[in-house]
Design an enzyme around this catalytic site. Sequence first.
Site, PDB file in Angstrom:
ATOM      1  N   SER A   1       1.963   3.235   6.011  1.00 41.88           N
ATOM      2  CA  SER A   1       2.015   1.775   5.895  1.00 41.88           C
ATOM      3  C   SER A   1       2.485   1.232   4.552  1.00 41.88           C
ATOM      4  O   SER A   1       2.604   0.019   4.395  1.00 41.88           O
ATOM      5  CB  SER A   1       0.645   1.175   6.221  1.00 41.88           C
ATOM      6  OG  SER A   1       0.305   1.449   7.547  1.00 41.88           O
TER       7      SER A   1
ATOM      8  N   LYS B   1      -2.062  -7.834   0.281  1.00 41.96           N
ATOM      9  CA  LYS B   1      -2.144  -7.626   1.726  1.00 41.96           C
ATOM     10  C   LYS B   1      -3.421  -8.274   2.245  1.00 41.96           C
ATOM     11  O   LYS B   1      -4.472  -8.169   1.624  1.00 41.96           O
ATOM     12  CB  LYS B   1      -2.125  -6.128   2.027  1.00 41.96           C
ATOM     13  CG  LYS B   1      -2.136  -5.763   3.499  1.00 41.96           C
ATOM     14  CD  LYS B   1      -2.000  -4.254   3.664  1.00 41.96           C
ATOM     15  CE  LYS B   1      -1.976  -3.827   5.119  1.00 41.96           C
ATOM     16  NZ  LYS B   1      -1.762  -2.376   5.250  1.00 41.96           N
TER      17      LYS B   1
ATOM     18  N   SER C   1       1.808  -1.076   8.164  1.00 43.09           N
ATOM     19  CA  SER C   1       1.110  -2.334   8.394  1.00 43.09           C
ATOM     20  C   SER C   1       1.232  -3.300   7.219  1.00 43.09           C
ATOM     21  O   SER C   1       0.863  -4.462   7.317  1.00 43.09           O
ATOM     22  CB  SER C   1      -0.376  -2.058   8.681  1.00 43.09           C
ATOM     23  OG  SER C   1      -0.988  -1.406   7.574  1.00 43.09           O
TER      24      SER C   1
END
Length: 442
Positions: A173, A80, A149
Amino acid sequence: MTDIFSLKVEDIVSKINDAQLTSVEVCQKYIERINKFEKDVKAWVHLDKKLLLEKAAEADEYRRSGKPTGPLHGIPVALKDIIGTVDMPTECGTPIRKGKSYSQNAEIVDLLLSAGAIVMGKTATSELAYLGPSKTTNPHDHLRTPGGSSSGSAASVASFMAPLSIGSQTGGSVIRPASYCGVVGYKPTYGLISRNGVLKTSDKLDHIGVFGRSVEDVALLAKVLIKKDNHDKATVHYSTENMLNETKKGPLFEPKFIFYKTDYWKLLDKKSRDAFEYFIKSFKNNIEVFDTPSYFKDIHKYHQIIHETDLANNFGLYFKKYKKKLSKYMQDAILKGNKHSAKDYAEAIDFMKRSYESYEEVFEDYHGVLTPSSPGVAPKSLKSTGTAEFNKVWSYLGTPCISLPLLQGDGDMPLGVQLVGARYDDHRFLGVANWLEKECNK
């Protein structure tokens, strides 16, 4: 050639070590998938295919030299884009950090490298790991959100563009994108994986999580990442030596679960509710349906107070200098965060400990708690990442959670079942998750 997409990661590592496969061949296969699907999925924000193959060739040469290899030797892993790396940008989903790198690797990056893994590149994240959507689409329907996210991290695994990926969760997330994209997403107990060198949104709520295509895959990755780190005071000493073996072994006797429909059950579309009702009936000897504790409503309120206050604290400088470059989501959160009182924040922190002490006795009688991972399937929109109402309680309590892609909802889209366990019981918890995964796939 071996179909690597049907193999567990542990088996790919074994084949690399036995010279039945090379890391270059593995990475080449994933690059072929990226060439085919990335233009529609848009999971990546930084990927150097040439460099990836060079790293893979180095891994193969290292193995041929006869030196000892690690548990993820030659395996590419996606990160990420909030996880700091020296050799590639870490932009955190905001134009404010365009082209900027961290001065050192995050602790988990160094742990990956020590285990022989190869960092593939960076996957898209919502703005500053909050609510502003990334460019990523859902691999099953490009008009739907992949969640957030950790949108790119989930989508890269779901589209077979990466075997494993790492994300983070402050509200929902990891679990929600895993549900929307149809992969396994695992958020270990708070404090097991270091956040050192990762964008900080909320010290009390931030967790590192992992994505894979099976429980055993995420257990293997987590085993590598779980380690005490003196630079992250939340981390604890925790032995992972038997983690993968315990995951494979599963529970000693048939597990018992509580299922919470929760107050948000009405948010689910009818087909998703029907799917969960069928799931509950299928495991009627293992599942008891209960109402959620009344104080869970307070947890939602307290989670919001902590999250918004910490966002205001951590991104106040961005708000002051680059307000126009921040989304409305972030601007609103910071404005709200600046208005919460010190008393409210202190109460919210204090209630964390008290609420878990009240709740943990549940795990003395049950192997875990089951709920939907998300309020139905991925919404038909790229302007929102969905809602974390089924996840916030567990992020607040710091419990281990995993989303298993066991069901289908409207439009035959994937729908995750969320399993929740007791803090620091991750070995047994993963074994129970593995049992559930196998029972549903019989």
